[in-house]
Design an enzyme around this catalytic site. Sequence first.
Site, mmCIF file in Angstrom:
data_model
loop_
_atom_site.group_PDB
_atom_site.id
_atom_site.type_symbol
_atom_site.label_atom_id
_atom_site.label_comp_id
_atom_site.label_asym_id
_atom_site.label_seq_id
_atom_site.Cartn_x
_atom_site.Cartn_y
_atom_site.Cartn_z
ATOM 1 N N GLY A 86 29.289 10.790 -21.264
ATOM 2 C CA GLY A 86 29.568 9.213 -20.682
ATOM 3 C C GLY A 86 29.932 8.553 -21.628
ATOM 4 O O GLY A 86 31.054 8.406 -21.769
ATOM 5 N N ARG A 87 29.119 8.014 -22.660
ATOM 6 C CA ARG A 87 29.767 7.287 -23.625
ATOM 7 C C ARG A 87 30.969 7.844 -24.455
ATOM 8 O O ARG A 87 31.942 7.163 -24.934
ATOM 9 C CB ARG A 87 28.551 6.809 -24.583
ATOM 10 C CG ARG A 87 27.385 6.030 -23.806
ATOM 11 C CD ARG A 87 26.354 5.702 -24.742
ATOM 12 N NE ARG A 87 25.542 7.000 -24.938
ATOM 13 C CZ ARG A 87 24.512 7.362 -25.653
ATOM 14 N NH1 ARG A 87 23.912 6.166 -26.063
ATOM 15 N NH2 ARG A 87 23.898 8.454 -25.572
ATOM 16 N N LYS B 6 20.296 13.891 -10.847
ATOM 17 C CA LYS B 6 20.438 13.748 -12.295
ATOM 18 C C LYS B 6 19.101 13.074 -12.783
ATOM 19 O O LYS B 6 18.576 12.196 -12.347
ATOM 20 C CB LYS B 6 21.556 12.820 -12.716
ATOM 21 C CG LYS B 6 21.902 12.633 -14.224
ATOM 22 C CD LYS B 6 23.003 11.856 -14.430
ATOM 23 C CE LYS B 6 23.373 11.679 -15.969
ATOM 24 N NZ LYS B 6 22.739 10.386 -16.431
ATOM 25 N N PRO C 167 27.768 9.277 -14.819
ATOM 26 C CA PRO C 167 27.635 7.813 -14.140
ATOM 27 C C PRO C 167 27.527 6.838 -15.216
ATOM 28 O O PRO C 167 26.541 6.985 -15.996
ATOM 29 C CB PRO C 167 26.784 7.840 -13.055
ATOM 30 C CG PRO C 167 25.846 9.325 -13.469
ATOM 31 C CD PRO C 167 26.788 9.982 -14.299
ATOM 32 N N CYS D 53 17.524 6.593 -14.223
ATOM 33 C CA CYS D 53 17.781 5.260 -14.746
ATOM 34 C C CYS D 53 16.661 4.557 -15.487
ATOM 35 O O CYS D 53 15.384 4.687 -14.621
ATOM 36 C CB CYS D 53 18.302 4.420 -13.569
ATOM 37 S SG CYS D 53 18.774 2.763 -14.269
ATOM 38 N N GLN E 216 26.847 8.392 -6.628
ATOM 39 C CA GLN E 216 25.384 8.630 -6.717
ATOM 40 C C GLN E 216 24.455 7.494 -6.179
ATOM 41 O O GLN E 216 25.205 6.255 -6.185
ATOM 42 C CB GLN E 216 25.326 8.319 -8.387
ATOM 43 C CG GLN E 216 23.870 8.556 -8.901
ATOM 44 C CD GLN E 216 23.411 8.307 -10.409
ATOM 45 O OE1 GLN E 216 23.813 7.043 -10.795
ATOM 46 N NE2 GLN E 216 22.990 9.406 -11.114
ATOM 47 N N ASN F 73 23.504 16.976 -20.739
ATOM 48 C CA ASN F 73 24.222 15.534 -20.892
ATOM 49 C C ASN F 73 23.304 15.090 -22.034
ATOM 50 O O ASN F 73 22.025 15.064 -22.049
ATOM 51 C CB ASN F 73 23.983 14.904 -19.558
ATOM 52 C CG ASN F 73 24.125 13.338 -19.998
ATOM 53 O OD1 ASN F 73 23.347 12.545 -19.513
ATOM 54 N ND2 ASN F 73 25.510 13.042 -20.326
ATOM 55 N N GLY F 74 24.013 14.535 -22.971
ATOM 56 C CA GLY F 74 23.562 13.819 -23.992
ATOM 57 C C GLY F 74 24.293 13.824 -25.137
ATOM 58 O O GLY F 74 24.107 14.988 -25.718
HETATM 59 C C1 LIG Z 1 25.549 1.546 -20.176
HETATM 60 C C2 LIG Z 1 25.155 2.690 -19.473
HETATM 61 C C3 LIG Z 1 25.132 2.590 -18.200
HETATM 62 C C4 LIG Z 1 24.506 4.114 -17.391
HETATM 63 N N1 LIG Z 1 24.423 4.028 -16.011
HETATM 64 C C5 LIG Z 1 24.171 5.183 -15.511
HETATM 65 C C6 LIG Z 1 24.014 5.261 -14.025
HETATM 66 O O1 LIG Z 1 24.583 4.317 -13.197
HETATM 67 N N2 LIG Z 1 23.680 6.395 -13.579
HETATM 68 C C7 LIG Z 1 22.951 7.530 -14.167
HETATM 69 O O2 LIG Z 1 22.628 8.482 -13.727
HETATM 70 N N3 LIG Z 1 23.107 7.344 -15.563
HETATM 71 C C8 LIG Z 1 23.640 6.215 -16.387
HETATM 72 N N4 LIG Z 1 23.732 6.357 -17.538
HETATM 73 C C9 LIG Z 1 23.276 7.387 -18.264
HETATM 74 C C10 LIG Z 1 24.356 8.195 -18.594
HETATM 75 O O3 LIG Z 1 24.916 8.837 -17.414
HETATM 76 C C11 LIG Z 1 24.103 9.556 -19.656
HETATM 77 O O4 LIG Z 1 23.128 10.121 -18.972
HETATM 78 C C12 LIG Z 1 23.685 8.863 -20.913
HETATM 79 O O5 LIG Z 1 24.680 7.888 -21.401
HETATM 80 C C13 LIG Z 1 23.597 10.110 -21.963
HETATM 81 O O6 LIG Z 1 24.984 10.637 -22.262
HETATM 82 P P1 LIG Z 1 26.002 10.405 -23.087
HETATM 83 O O7 LIG Z 1 25.554 10.332 -24.511
HETATM 84 O O8 LIG Z 1 27.055 11.413 -22.956
HETATM 85 O O9 LIG Z 1 26.488 8.919 -22.912
HETATM 86 C C14 LIG Z 1 24.089 5.132 -18.196
HETATM 87 C C15 LIG Z 1 24.345 5.155 -19.563
HETATM 88 C C16 LIG Z 1 24.643 3.851 -20.113
HETATM 89 C C17 LIG Z 1 24.829 3.786 -21.776
#
Ligand SMILES: Cc1cc2nc3c(=O)[nH]c(=O)nc-3n(C[C@H](O)[C@H](O)[C@H](O)COP(=O)(O)O)c2cc1C
Length: 306
Positions: free
Chosen positions: A225-226, A140, A17, A101, A71, A201-202
């Site tokens: 995510g990113r 999460k 998300p 969050c 979520q 995740n990460g």
């Molecule tokens: C801009 C932004 C918004 C995010 N919004 C949410 C969210 O709404 N809910 C959530 O559980 N995690 C949120 N995350 C966290 C991501 O789901 C994820 O855990 C985090 O970015 C690490 O994973 P990645 O390296 O694949 O991005 C957000 C991350 C970013 C950068």
Amino acid sequence: MLKIKELTIENPILLAPIAGYTDSPFRKICMTEKCGLSVTELISAEGIVRKNRKTLEMLKFTEEERPISIQIFGKDPYVMADAAQIVENYKPDLIDINLGCPARKVCNSGSGAALSRDPARIESIASEIVKKCTIPVTAKIRTGWDDGNKNYMDVVKALENSGISMIAVHGRTRAQMYSGRADWSIIEDIKKHSSVPVIGNGDITSHEMAFEKINETGVDGVMIGRGAMGNPWIFSGKTPGIEEIIEMISLHIDLMTAEYGEYGIRLMRKHIASYIHGFRNSAKIRQEIMHHDSKRGIMESLKELA
Ligand SMILES: Cc1cc2nc3c(=O)[nH]c(=O)nc-3n(C[C@H](O)[C@H](O)[C@H](O)COP(=O)(O)O)c2cc1C
């Protein structure tokens, strides 16, 4: 293949998300590349129970976005459970509880990552939701509040006690926000000691890396995510040529304008910046696109992509 109770997920690479990103158009885009599970951004349980119009809008999705998880965030077990019951009427495949969050606004109200400091409350929130819902409930989490408080095992046990069906772990503490590196050794530790499916995740930046993480740590799946921004092919493992990238942008623009009208073009700018990132002349095209208010203008600029 990943099983969450009666739900079977074919691709263990799932969408994470992202607030402001994982809307209905983006979810559809990810699903064209066989993403295992799509997900909304975090949605306020308070907003849902108060029937806030904008909040309820965020719960909507279409069949192409399945399997989909919605979520929610909040801190009151009864409000969360009432919200989850309303969410269930929208018929998602899963309901996910946000316990990660790090945003000040969310944590100061006692929601999101702030809940990691109170596993007993986590257990009562999750138990109330599980009691009221018929579909699987997931959560999460992060690894803890800060370096001195990595109480993830307490949180995992609280979630297991409440009857949760899957746990996704972002390998950072709240204090880390999005900096430093995700600690995959903690994710591996949680997988080893948990009785429910665990999703890591990460910092995953490619399809190959996703499977490396699954093989190295034994997790049941991963969330990206990113790494999925401007790169939905991360789910399928395809390497798109320029033409396919432009086609995907074209489809994405159409989905955005169908969803948001003309404003969709503006919202699309950040996505296009991600799609073209790394191309030789991406900076120039990005500049041009800032001045276009029509799909035609954008597509014209994209012809210069090289
Ligand atoms: C801009 C932004 C918004 C995010 N919004 C949410 C969210 O709404 N809910 C959530 O559980 N995690 C949120 N995350 C966290 C991501 O789901 C994820 O855990 C985090 O970015 C690490 O994973 P990645 O390296 O694949 O991005 C957000 C991350 C970013 C950068």
